[in-house]
Write a protein that holds these residues in place. Structure first.
Motif, PDB file in Angstrom:
ATOM      1  N   ALA A   1       0.824  -1.210   0.000  1.00  0.00           N
ATOM      2  CA  ALA A   1       0.000   0.000   0.000  1.00  0.00           C
ATOM      3  C   ALA A   1       0.857   1.258   0.000  1.00  0.00           C
ATOM      4  O   ALA A   1       0.550   2.240  -0.693  1.00  0.00           O
ATOM      5  N   ALA A   2       1.947   1.255   0.764  1.00  0.00           N
ATOM      6  CA  ALA A   2       2.798   2.443   0.838  1.00  0.00           C
ATOM      7  C   ALA A   2       3.419   2.763  -0.516  1.00  0.00           C
ATOM      8  O   ALA A   2       3.554   3.942  -0.890  1.00  0.00           O
ATOM      9  N   LEU A   3       3.794   1.733  -1.284  1.00  0.00           N
ATOM     10  CA  LEU A   3       4.395   1.958  -2.598  1.00  0.00           C
ATOM     11  C   LEU A   3       3.362   2.464  -3.599  1.00  0.00           C
ATOM     12  O   LEU A   3       3.675   3.306  -4.455  1.00  0.00           O
ATOM     13  N   LEU A   4       2.116   1.979  -3.493  1.00  0.00           N
ATOM     14  CA  LEU A   4       1.076   2.435  -4.416  1.00  0.00           C
ATOM     15  C   LEU A   4       0.805   3.923  -4.238  1.00  0.00           C
ATOM     16  O   LEU A   4       0.359   4.593  -5.167  1.00  0.00           O
ATOM     17  N   GLU A   5       1.061   4.465  -3.062  1.00  0.00           N
ATOM     18  CA  GLU A   5       0.919   5.910  -2.853  1.00  0.00           C
ATOM     19  C   GLU A   5       1.953   6.684  -3.677  1.00  0.00           C
ATOM     20  O   GLU A   5       1.765   7.877  -3.938  1.00  0.00           O
ATOM     21  N   MET A   6       3.021   6.017  -4.094  1.00  0.00           N
ATOM     22  CA  MET A   6       4.102   6.686  -4.817  1.00  0.00           C
ATOM     23  C   MET A   6       4.076   6.429  -6.318  1.00  0.00           C
ATOM     24  O   MET A   6       4.258   7.337  -7.122  1.00  0.00           O
ATOM     25  N   ILE A   7       3.879   5.154  -6.703  1.00  0.00           N
ATOM     26  CA  ILE A   7       3.895   4.783  -8.123  1.00  0.00           C
ATOM     27  C   ILE A   7       2.821   3.730  -8.373  1.00  0.00           C
ATOM     28  O   ILE A   7       2.402   3.030  -7.459  1.00  0.00           O
ATOM     29  N   ASN A   8       2.423   3.624  -9.633  1.00  0.00           N
ATOM     30  CA  ASN A   8       1.471   2.574  -9.995  1.00  0.00           C
ATOM     31  C   ASN A   8       2.230   1.378 -10.552  1.00  0.00           C
ATOM     32  O   ASN A   8       2.715   1.394 -11.682  1.00  0.00           O
ATOM     33  N   PHE A   9       2.347   0.332  -9.757  1.00  0.00           N
ATOM     34  CA  PHE A   9       3.012  -0.896 -10.185  1.00  0.00           C
ATOM     35  C   PHE A   9       2.001  -1.976 -10.555  1.00  0.00           C
ATOM     36  O   PHE A   9       2.379  -3.086 -10.934  1.00  0.00           O
ATOM     37  N   ILE A  10       0.701  -1.674 -10.442  1.00  0.00           N
ATOM     38  CA  ILE A  10      -0.340  -2.643 -10.794  1.00  0.00           C
ATOM     39  C   ILE A  10      -0.456  -2.708 -12.314  1.00  0.00           C
ATOM     40  O   ILE A  10      -0.645  -1.687 -12.972  1.00  0.00           O
ATOM     41  N   THR A  11      -0.336  -3.897 -12.863  1.00  0.00           N
ATOM     42  CA  THR A  11      -0.340  -4.071 -14.318  1.00  0.00           C
ATOM     43  C   THR A  11      -1.776  -4.014 -14.839  1.00  0.00           C
ATOM     44  O   THR A  11      -2.478  -5.022 -14.843  1.00  0.00           O
ATOM     45  N   ASN A  12      -2.201  -2.850 -15.292  1.00  0.00           N
ATOM     46  CA  ASN A  12      -3.603  -2.672 -15.677  1.00  0.00           C
ATOM     47  C   ASN A  12      -4.087  -3.674 -16.718  1.00  0.00           C
ATOM     48  O   ASN A  12      -5.207  -4.170 -16.599  1.00  0.00           O
ATOM     49  N   PRO A  13      -3.299  -4.029 -17.753  1.00  0.00           N
ATOM     50  CA  PRO A  13      -3.830  -5.016 -18.710  1.00  0.00           C
ATOM     51  C   PRO A  13      -4.180  -6.355 -18.075  1.00  0.00           C
ATOM     52  O   PRO A  13      -5.040  -7.076 -18.577  1.00  0.00           O
ATOM     53  N   GLY A  14      -3.514  -6.704 -16.976  1.00  0.00           N
ATOM     54  CA  GLY A  14      -3.772  -7.984 -16.332  1.00  0.00           C
ATOM     55  C   GLY A  14      -4.569  -7.863 -15.052  1.00  0.00           C
ATOM     56  O   GLY A  14      -4.409  -8.674 -14.140  1.00  0.00           O
ATOM     57  N   THR A  15      -5.432  -6.874 -14.978  1.00  0.00           N
ATOM     58  CA  THR A  15      -6.176  -6.596 -13.751  1.00  0.00           C
ATOM     59  C   THR A  15      -7.600  -7.134 -13.834  1.00  0.00           C
ATOM     60  O   THR A  15      -8.238  -7.099 -14.885  1.00  0.00           O
ATOM     61  N   ALA A  16      -8.097  -7.629 -12.714  1.00  0.00           N
ATOM     62  CA  ALA A  16      -9.492  -8.052 -12.588  1.00  0.00           C
ATOM     63  C   ALA A  16      -9.940  -7.747 -11.167  1.00  0.00           C
ATOM     64  O   ALA A  16      -9.137  -7.806 -10.224  1.00  0.00           O
ATOM     65  N   PHE A  17     -11.214  -7.406 -11.013  1.00  0.00           N
ATOM     66  CA  PHE A  17     -11.711  -7.060  -9.683  1.00  0.00           C
ATOM     67  C   PHE A  17     -13.191  -7.375  -9.587  1.00  0.00           C
ATOM     68  O   PHE A  17     -13.882  -7.569 -10.600  1.00  0.00           O
ATOM     69  N   THR A  18     -13.672  -7.450  -8.360  1.00  0.00           N
ATOM     70  CA  THR A  18     -15.092  -7.708  -8.145  1.00  0.00           C
ATOM     71  C   THR A  18     -15.881  -6.409  -8.194  1.00  0.00           C
ATOM     72  O   THR A  18     -15.327  -5.313  -8.010  1.00  0.00           O
ATOM     73  N   VAL A  19     -17.170  -6.540  -8.438  1.00  0.00           N
ATOM     74  CA  VAL A  19     -18.043  -5.367  -8.410  1.00  0.00           C
ATOM     75  C   VAL A  19     -17.970  -4.696  -7.045  1.00  0.00           C
ATOM     76  O   VAL A  19     -17.978  -3.463  -6.939  1.00  0.00           O
ATOM     77  N   LYS A  20     -17.844  -5.499  -5.992  1.00  0.00           N
ATOM     78  CA  LYS A  20     -17.755  -4.940  -4.647  1.00  0.00           C
ATOM     79  C   LYS A  20     -16.512  -4.059  -4.484  1.00  0.00           C
ATOM     80  O   LYS A  20     -16.532  -3.051  -3.779  1.00  0.00           O
ATOM     81  N   ALA A  21     -15.420  -4.427  -5.133  1.00  0.00           N
ATOM     82  CA  ALA A  21     -14.212  -3.603  -5.089  1.00  0.00           C
ATOM     83  C   ALA A  21     -14.445  -2.286  -5.822  1.00  0.00           C
ATOM     84  O   ALA A  21     -14.036  -1.211  -5.349  1.00  0.00           O
ATOM     85  N   PHE A  22     -15.091  -2.354  -6.972  1.00  0.00           N
ATOM     86  CA  PHE A  22     -15.396  -1.153  -7.748  1.00  0.00           C
ATOM     87  C   PHE A  22     -16.300  -0.222  -6.948  1.00  0.00           C
ATOM     88  O   PHE A  22     -16.080   0.991  -6.911  1.00  0.00           O
ATOM     89  N   GLU A  23     -17.286  -0.784  -6.301  1.00  0.00           N
ATOM     90  CA  GLU A  23     -18.204   0.024  -5.500  1.00  0.00           C
ATOM     91  C   GLU A  23     -17.514   0.621  -4.282  1.00  0.00           C
ATOM     92  O   GLU A  23     -17.823   1.747  -3.870  1.00  0.00           O
ATOM     93  N   ALA A  24     -16.575  -0.117  -3.693  1.00  0.00           N
ATOM     94  CA  ALA A  24     -15.872   0.377  -2.512  1.00  0.00           C
ATOM     95  C   ALA A  24     -15.071   1.636  -2.821  1.00  0.00           C
ATOM     96  O   ALA A  24     -14.946   2.525  -1.969  1.00  0.00           O
ATOM     97  N   ALA A  25     -14.530   1.722  -4.035  1.00  0.00           N
ATOM     98  CA  ALA A  25     -13.727   2.886  -4.402  1.00  0.00           C
ATOM     99  C   ALA A  25     -14.569   4.144  -4.522  1.00  0.00           C
ATOM    100  O   ALA A  25     -14.084   5.252  -4.292  1.00  0.00           O
ATOM    101  N   GLY A  26     -15.837   3.990  -4.889  1.00  0.00           N
ATOM    102  CA  GLY A  26     -16.723   5.138  -5.068  1.00  0.00           C
ATOM    103  C   GLY A  26     -16.402   5.897  -6.349  1.00  0.00           C
ATOM    104  O   GLY A  26     -15.246   6.026  -6.746  1.00  0.00           O
ATOM    105  N   ASP A  27     -17.429   6.345  -7.050  1.00  0.00           N
ATOM    106  CA  ASP A  27     -17.304   7.232  -8.219  1.00  0.00           C
ATOM    107  C   ASP A  27     -16.734   6.573  -9.472  1.00  0.00           C
ATOM    108  O   ASP A  27     -16.660   7.208 -10.510  1.00  0.00           O
ATOM    109  N   GLY A  28     -16.300   5.318  -9.417  1.00  0.00           N
ATOM    110  CA  GLY A  28     -15.794   4.651 -10.606  1.00  0.00           C
ATOM    111  C   GLY A  28     -14.555   5.325 -11.173  1.00  0.00           C
ATOM    112  O   GLY A  28     -13.768   5.951 -10.453  1.00  0.00           O
ATOM    113  N   PHE A  29     -14.359   5.176 -12.489  1.00  0.00           N
ATOM    114  CA  PHE A  29     -13.275   5.878 -13.174  1.00  0.00           C
ATOM    115  C   PHE A  29     -13.674   7.340 -13.317  1.00  0.00           C
ATOM    116  O   PHE A  29     -14.780   7.642 -13.755  1.00  0.00           O
TER     117      PHE A  29
END
Length: 270
Positions: free
Chosen positions: A143-171
């Motif tokens: 979590a601390a590194l994500l505050e600095m850089i995006n290392f999550i590989t977006n092309p290989g990302t998948a998430f649940t609807v609950k995760a999307f809802e937890a973030a609020g506001d979507g993209f």
């Protein structure tokens, strides 16, 4: 009773019909049949993507065109999420390729009852190197590194609807770049479980001359905008060494373009 697919591929698309055709073919090649692909056309102006999708004659491929008042990749992705019928959502750009096991593995790895996100290794390929090669570094989630850089590989990302809802506001529709980083940062802060999966799920198409000096500057400004929107505290770029794999730190800090992309312009003023 309406059919509920195990996973939904979210595909924002604009022009590039040949690439989209190959992307959809990689959906049809899945080892698991219980998927759907939601193609959201962001106002293509030189391609009939509706006819392209219809030509596959497969009801799992669904087409929607954004209305005139909505534009951009964030709006397209939000619309794809709204149309999706599965509780598991798989990001998928229209010029990339799914590996045959992706749908099945995401069904196994994601629990629809919990806010979860996974990201995987990706294989980099191009017209001149079609077999591709794997991206070497897969950074475990920190979590601390994500505050600095995006290392999550977006092309290989998948998430649940609950995760999307937890973030609020979507993209955020105001973001046309780094919109994925903004979403994943908000997911992490909302307590979503985020995991790196040491598997290849997607081949990511590298275009020649994709990163120009102008685009590099636009990407950097988008990253700075995400930091300001989310109240990220200023930091020295060298601080990533304390939170990342040594290989990732070397790749970023020793590469002038990567260093310039992720440096925090506010640090000198802090």
């Amino acid at each position: 009773m309406p059919w509920t697919p195990a996973v939904s591929f979210l595909i924002p698309a604009r022009n590039r019909p040949e690439e989209l055709k190959a992307a959809l073919a990689s959906c049809l090649a899945q080892s698991c049949d219980a998927w759907e692909a939601v193609v959201v056309d962001d106002h293509s102006d030189n391609a009939d993507l509706l006819a392209l999708v219809a030509a596959f004659d497969d009801s799992r491929l669904r087409y929607y065109r954004l209305p005139d008042g909505e534009r951009g990749v964030s709006a397209a992705r939000n619309q794809a999420v709204a149309l999706a019928r599965s509780p598991r959502l798989l990001t998928f750009d229209s010029d990339d390729l799914n590996h045959p096991h992706r749908a099945a593995r995401c069904r196994e790895l994601l629990d629809p009852d919990h806010p979860q996100l996974i990201y995987t290794r990706v294989r980099l390929f191009s017209a001149t190197h079609p077999s591709g090669s794997p991206k070497q570094v897969l950074q475990p989630f920190t979590a601390a590194l994500l505050e600095m850089i995006n290392f999550i590989t977006n092309p290989g990302t998948a998430f649940t609807v609950k995760a999307f809802e937890a973030a609020g506001d979507g993209f955020r529709p105001s973001l046309s770049l780094a919109e994925d980083y903004d979403l994943y940062l908000r997911m992490a802060r909302a307590g979503v479980t985020i995991r790196a999966i040491d598997e290849e799920h997607v081949s990511y198409r590298k275009h020649p001359k994709a990163t120009t000096n102008r685009r590099q500057a636009e990407l950097h400004e988008a990253v700075m905008t995400v930091r300001r929107l989310n109240g990220v505290k200023p930091f020295p770029i060298e601080a990533i060494r304390s939170h990342s794999l040594p290989e990732l730190a070397r790749n970023l800090l020793d590469n002038p373009d990567q260093r310039a992309l992720w440096q925090d312009d506010r640090w000198n003023d802090a």
